[in-house]
Design a protein around this motif. Structure first.
Motif, PDB file in Angstrom:
ATOM      1  N   HIS A   1       0.846  -1.111   0.188  1.00  0.00           N
ATOM      2  CA  HIS A   1       0.067   0.079   0.062  1.00  0.00           C
ATOM      3  C   HIS A   1       0.881   1.249  -0.110  1.00  0.00           C
ATOM      4  CE1 HIS A   1      -3.584  -2.402   2.223  1.00  0.00           C
ATOM      5  NE2 HIS A   1      -3.255  -2.747   0.962  1.00  0.00           N
ATOM      6  N   ALA A   2       0.303   2.184  -0.709  1.00  0.00           N
ATOM      7  CA  ALA A   2       1.182   3.493  -0.617  1.00  0.00           C
ATOM      8  C   ALA A   2       1.097   4.101   0.835  1.00  0.00           C
ATOM      9  CB  ALA A   2       0.584   4.446  -1.658  1.00  0.00           C
ATOM     10  N   PRO A   3       1.924   4.687   1.564  1.00  0.00           N
ATOM     11  CA  PRO A   3       1.910   5.225   2.897  1.00  0.00           C
ATOM     12  C   PRO A   3       0.740   6.146   2.732  1.00  0.00           C
ATOM     13  CG  PRO A   3       4.046   5.507   2.140  1.00  0.00           C
ATOM     14  CD  PRO A   3       3.374   4.701   1.156  1.00  0.00           C
ATOM     15  N   ILE A   4      -0.080   6.269   3.971  1.00  0.00           N
ATOM     16  CA  ILE A   4      -0.971   7.512   4.055  1.00  0.00           C
ATOM     17  C   ILE A   4      -0.260   8.748   4.527  1.00  0.00           C
ATOM     18  CG2 ILE A   4      -2.926   8.453   5.360  1.00  0.00           C
ATOM     19  CD1 ILE A   4      -4.070   5.428   5.116  1.00  0.00           C
ATOM     20  N   LYS A   5      -0.239   9.680   3.459  1.00  0.00           N
ATOM     21  CA  LYS A   5       0.469  10.942   3.747  1.00  0.00           C
ATOM     22  C   LYS A   5       0.273  11.666   5.170  1.00  0.00           C
ATOM     23  CE  LYS A   5       1.702  15.177   1.010  1.00  0.00           C
ATOM     24  NZ  LYS A   5       1.085  16.264   1.811  1.00  0.00           N
ATOM     25  N   ASP A   6       1.372  12.162   5.991  1.00  0.00           N
ATOM     26  CA  ASP A   6       1.132  12.772   7.253  1.00  0.00           C
ATOM     27  C   ASP A   6       0.342  11.974   8.056  1.00  0.00           C
ATOM     28  OD1 ASP A   6       2.365  14.807   5.661  1.00  0.00           O
ATOM     29  OD2 ASP A   6       0.289  15.769   5.275  1.00  0.00           O
ATOM     30  N   ALA A   7       0.325  10.581   8.071  1.00  0.00           N
ATOM     31  CA  ALA A   7      -0.342  10.000   8.945  1.00  0.00           C
ATOM     32  C   ALA A   7       0.377   9.931  10.591  1.00  0.00           C
ATOM     33  CB  ALA A   7      -0.699   8.574   8.887  1.00  0.00           C
ATOM     34  N   ASP A   8       1.586  10.432  10.566  1.00  0.00           N
ATOM     35  CA  ASP A   8       2.238  10.726  11.851  1.00  0.00           C
ATOM     36  C   ASP A   8       1.919  12.178  12.315  1.00  0.00           C
ATOM     37  OD1 ASP A   8       3.525  11.672   9.657  1.00  0.00           O
ATOM     38  OD2 ASP A   8       5.519  11.365  10.656  1.00  0.00           O
ATOM     39  N   ILE A   9       1.433  13.101  11.567  1.00  0.00           N
ATOM     40  CA  ILE A   9       1.211  14.253  12.004  1.00  0.00           C
ATOM     41  C   ILE A   9      -0.200  14.891  12.242  1.00  0.00           C
ATOM     42  CG2 ILE A   9       3.574  15.021  11.855  1.00  0.00           C
ATOM     43  CD1 ILE A   9       2.642  16.569   9.212  1.00  0.00           C
ATOM     44  N   ILE A  10      -1.075  14.045  11.406  1.00  0.00           N
ATOM     45  CA  ILE A  10      -2.607  14.323  11.641  1.00  0.00           C
ATOM     46  C   ILE A  10      -3.070  13.201  11.721  1.00  0.00           C
ATOM     47  CG2 ILE A  10      -4.647  15.206  10.209  1.00  0.00           C
ATOM     48  CD1 ILE A  10      -2.483  16.690   8.165  1.00  0.00           C
ATOM     49  N   PRO A  11      -4.007  12.973  12.801  1.00  0.00           N
ATOM     50  CA  PRO A  11      -4.547  11.917  13.193  1.00  0.00           C
ATOM     51  C   PRO A  11      -5.727  11.126  12.123  1.00  0.00           C
ATOM     52  CG  PRO A  11      -5.179  13.606  14.819  1.00  0.00           C
ATOM     53  CD  PRO A  11      -4.547  14.019  13.912  1.00  0.00           C
ATOM     54  N   LEU A  12      -5.589  10.073  11.574  1.00  0.00           N
ATOM     55  CA  LEU A  12      -6.424   9.163  10.741  1.00  0.00           C
ATOM     56  C   LEU A  12      -7.596   8.881  11.723  1.00  0.00           C
ATOM     57  CD1 LEU A  12      -4.377   6.662   8.799  1.00  0.00           C
ATOM     58  CD2 LEU A  12      -5.890   8.657   7.726  1.00  0.00           C
ATOM     59  N   ILE A  13      -8.686   9.406  10.892  1.00  0.00           N
ATOM     60  CA  ILE A  13     -10.012   9.121  11.777  1.00  0.00           C
ATOM     61  C   ILE A  13     -11.254   8.934  10.620  1.00  0.00           C
ATOM     62  CG2 ILE A  13     -10.196  11.709  12.017  1.00  0.00           C
ATOM     63  CD1 ILE A  13     -11.632  11.046  14.574  1.00  0.00           C
ATOM     64  N   TYR A  14     -11.962   8.256  10.885  1.00  0.00           N
ATOM     65  CA  TYR A  14     -13.137   8.176  10.115  1.00  0.00           C
ATOM     66  C   TYR A  14     -14.613   8.103  10.660  1.00  0.00           C
ATOM     67  CZ  TYR A  14     -13.940   3.326  11.353  1.00  0.00           C
ATOM     68  OH  TYR A  14     -14.218   2.013  11.826  1.00  0.00           O
ATOM     69  N   GLN A  15     -15.556   8.811  10.071  1.00  0.00           N
ATOM     70  CA  GLN A  15     -16.975   8.669  10.786  1.00  0.00           C
ATOM     71  C   GLN A  15     -17.412   7.267  10.518  1.00  0.00           C
ATOM     72  OE1 GLN A  15     -18.861  10.775  12.087  1.00  0.00           O
ATOM     73  NE2 GLN A  15     -17.938  12.783  11.675  1.00  0.00           N
ATOM     74  N   GLY A  16     -18.101   6.571  11.668  1.00  0.00           N
ATOM     75  CA  GLY A  16     -18.540   5.105  11.597  1.00  0.00           C
ATOM     76  C   GLY A  16     -20.026   5.398  11.753  1.00  0.00           C
ATOM     77  N   ALA A  17     -20.795   4.264  11.573  1.00  0.00           N
ATOM     78  CA  ALA A  17     -22.375   4.438  12.140  1.00  0.00           C
ATOM     79  C   ALA A  17     -22.646   3.941  13.335  1.00  0.00           C
ATOM     80  CB  ALA A  17     -22.906   3.624  11.129  1.00  0.00           C
ATOM     81  N   GLY A  18     -23.172   4.858  14.091  1.00  0.00           N
ATOM     82  CA  GLY A  18     -23.342   4.654  15.612  1.00  0.00           C
ATOM     83  C   GLY A  18     -24.927   4.396  16.027  1.00  0.00           C
ATOM     84  N   ASP A  19     -25.556   3.978  14.929  1.00  0.00           N
ATOM     85  CA  ASP A  19     -26.864   3.764  15.123  1.00  0.00           C
ATOM     86  C   ASP A  19     -27.253   2.375  15.711  1.00  0.00           C
ATOM     87  OD1 ASP A  19     -26.296   2.319  12.675  1.00  0.00           O
ATOM     88  OD2 ASP A  19     -28.330   2.395  12.036  1.00  0.00           O
ATOM     89  N   ASP A  20     -26.452   1.459  15.914  1.00  0.00           N
ATOM     90  CA  ASP A  20     -26.678   0.151  15.935  1.00  0.00           C
ATOM     91  C   ASP A  20     -25.461  -0.403  16.684  1.00  0.00           C
ATOM     92  OD1 ASP A  20     -28.071  -2.197  16.278  1.00  0.00           O
ATOM     93  OD2 ASP A  20     -27.345  -3.097  14.163  1.00  0.00           O
ATOM     94  N   PHE A  21     -25.045  -0.296  17.882  1.00  0.00           N
ATOM     95  CA  PHE A  21     -23.985  -0.861  18.448  1.00  0.00           C
ATOM     96  C   PHE A  21     -24.674  -2.348  19.272  1.00  0.00           C
ATOM     97  CE2 PHE A  21     -21.809   3.414  19.465  1.00  0.00           C
ATOM     98  CZ  PHE A  21     -21.161   3.547  18.306  1.00  0.00           C
ATOM     99  N   ARG A  22     -23.565  -3.024  19.540  1.00  0.00           N
ATOM    100  CA  ARG A  22     -23.754  -4.424  20.103  1.00  0.00           C
ATOM    101  C   ARG A  22     -23.126  -4.523  21.413  1.00  0.00           C
ATOM    102  NH1 ARG A  22     -26.367  -7.371  15.946  1.00  0.00           N
ATOM    103  NH2 ARG A  22     -27.451  -7.964  17.912  1.00  0.00           N
ATOM    104  N   GLY A  23     -23.855  -5.303  22.152  1.00  0.00           N
ATOM    105  CA  GLY A  23     -23.482  -5.755  23.569  1.00  0.00           C
ATOM    106  C   GLY A  23     -22.007  -6.584  23.664  1.00  0.00           C
ATOM    107  N   PRO A  24     -21.576  -6.766  24.759  1.00  0.00           N
ATOM    108  CA  PRO A  24     -20.477  -7.861  24.886  1.00  0.00           C
ATOM    109  C   PRO A  24     -20.437  -9.217  24.500  1.00  0.00           C
ATOM    110  CG  PRO A  24     -21.060  -7.376  26.872  1.00  0.00           C
ATOM    111  CD  PRO A  24     -21.902  -6.369  25.969  1.00  0.00           C
ATOM    112  N   ASN A  25     -21.676  -9.688  24.676  1.00  0.00           N
ATOM    113  CA  ASN A  25     -21.790 -11.001  24.428  1.00  0.00           C
ATOM    114  C   ASN A  25     -22.901 -11.491  23.348  1.00  0.00           C
ATOM    115  OD1 ASN A  25     -21.766 -11.569  27.839  1.00  0.00           O
ATOM    116  ND2 ASN A  25     -20.074 -11.798  26.549  1.00  0.00           N
ATOM    117  N   ASP A  26     -23.440 -10.320  22.421  1.00  0.00           N
ATOM    118  CA  ASP A  26     -24.279 -10.243  21.425  1.00  0.00           C
ATOM    119  C   ASP A  26     -23.464 -10.980  20.241  1.00  0.00           C
ATOM    120  OD1 ASP A  26     -26.224  -9.057  22.988  1.00  0.00           O
ATOM    121  OD2 ASP A  26     -25.871  -7.093  21.923  1.00  0.00           O
TER     122      ASP A  26
END
Lengths: 327, 327
Positions: B101-126
């Protein structure tokens, strides 16, 4: 039927039913206190809401008051999921042609869509509060749908059953931040601040046959500081909302109240103009060899509205200004 | 203080306070009916919760019942915003080295982060319910924080004040879908199905000095079908959560209840193993010239838990199986 959320010092506001002409409203919080709860219990609450709808439109209802869009929050002031597409291919084509972007592979056969942040939607007349002009402030006029719960694996030909409401969006975007965020592959975070919505979300029947094939076949009129900017038609969406819903639901259920956006409305006919500045800048480059259009400044105003053939505006207008964050 | 949400047929469940040893719980819905409401009114509700915390830990409380993690939903069963980082650089380094993979530019100086979907989280034993093994089912062991409202423009050195709770995540990922979604630049949609969480979210003081510099300095133990898979330490996070929060809040406020994840925990010391299969496969390629590890199958089990120096598990364990979606 048209529904709106009035601000009331709580995060989710209170649900009101609005007359077809958007002049009158009536509290329906005894049926469902919030829009989110109405969507979650749609089958149960729709009959009671439909009765009031008939009454408000023929002026036979007590408790009616003037509907003031400045007091309206987004129909869902916050959403558990906000998925925004980029489903008008002429938009991507122009960006690629002007700025030598590589084409996004298979964008014509797999819907392009990203997860947005649904935690802080703004109302139609709320200021768009941002920290800096140099981030490249842009509007994006879009259509959007609100679904009830969509089970995992729902196919496209069953997806439109879940579309309960349709609305209109200003997907505010910060253009100088987007290229780097796209390069990471992780999608938009800083480039997509809080999104603004029309005052009302309306049932599909309100659009008559302008709602067909999972698309809103209406022109979306956009003006910037009072000057015409474009009126592209939503019918040119390459994928219908049913295909967007099926794509998103392939590996997860979509919970009730998920909002899905079309992406900036765009037509290949350039005479209709654009629904975002970024696209106008691409056309500048293609036509003149240089960018001639700047981004928005603090104090600038944008107005976005769809129109039916009779000239009426079924969603009212998003009409708001850019303001500086002073904190 | 440890808080959990028990399932009760409503989308947001009911809030309970859990003893330090995770054996006992008490209903605190009279203080705040749901975790979301507790986070929104944290300053108001914390004193009352703290009083009960002392009592439950010294066994002097009425109404206490056995805490059963199979009845636990995710601490926030749904979140208005779910932002997940990729903040352990050794993970990205391995992926790039193995798969060119090409390295992601500046990943060491700008945090890599994405929006996930929070509408349906699951429990620890689900069960982790998914449509197909061929999507490349993977786990990702992570730490996460839950913040109260973070104003736009909050700097990193003020961000930790907003961290109210810390928890543990299984960021379930579908690896065959991720490369294409990354190539579009729009981030993950199909590749990130519903995310699972530990039974409890705990206040930072529960971790003592293992919570410092905005990082959880604890090993995260991961086993797959009962076999050790890794125990990388969360202290190797390249950015602290304060930097992740400041990055996300640059152009928007983060509403109360926003969840931020660390990304899969990863250390450069390969003897500690990995917290996701994808990374093990990268190490396979580097060590053996070929992938020797498959992805998860239906019926497979994964267990994720952090441990304190005394061997106790402050978050309990995420312990769940993969199941096929039968609808």
């Amino acid at each position: 039927m048209k529904l709106a959320t009035l601000k009331n010092q709580t995060p989710d506001g209170r649900l009101v039913l609005v007359s077809r002409d958007l002049t009158k409203a009536v509290d329906v919080s005894h049926i469902a206190p919030t829009m989110q709860q109405a969507i979650e219990r749609w089958q149960d609450v729709e009959p009671a809401l439909r009765e009031l709808e008939q009454a408000i439109n023929v002026n036979t209802l007590d408790g009616v008051f003037e509907f003031d869009t400045t007091q309206a929050a987004a129909p869902l002031p916050r959403a558990w999921q906000w998925l925004d597409g980029s489903l008008f291919l002429s938009h991507g084509d122009l960006m690629q042609q002007a700025f030598n972007h590589a084409p996004i592979k298979d964008a014509d056969i797999i819907p392009l869509i990203y997860q947005g942040a649904g935690d802080d939607f703004r109302g139609p007349n709320d200021d768009i509060v941002l920290p800096a002009e140099e981030h490249g402030i842009d509007f994006e006029g879009e259509f959007a749908v609100i679904v009830d719960e969509v089970p995992m694996g729902t196919p496209a030909d069953r997806a439109l059953e879940h579309v309960r409401l349709i609305t209109m969006v200003n997907d505010v975007s910060l253009r100088t931040m987007a290229p780097r965020e796209m390069q990471t592959g992780f999608g938009f975070v800083q480039a997509k601040p809080s999104t603004s919505f029309a005052a009302v979300a309306i049932t599909p029947d309100e659009l008559g046959d302008a709602w067909r094939d999972g698309r809103v076949h209406l022109p979306l009129h956009v003006s910037w500081n009072g000057e015409w900017f474009g009126h592209p038609n939503g019918g040119a969406m390459h994928f219908g909302f049913h295909e967007l819903i099926a794509h998103a639901a392939l590996t997860r259920r979509l919970s009730a109240g998920t909002v899905l956006g079309s992406g900036t409305v765009s037509n290949s006919d350039r005479s209709v103009g654009s629904a975002c500045i970024s696209e106008r800048r691409a056309i500048d480059v293609i036509q003149y060899g240089e960018i001639r259009t700047g981004f928005m400044k603090f104090g600038d105003q944008v107005r976005i509205s769809a129109s039916l053939p009779d000239g009426s505006e079924p969603f009212g207008a998003i009409d708001q200004k850019i303001a500086v964050c002073t904190k």
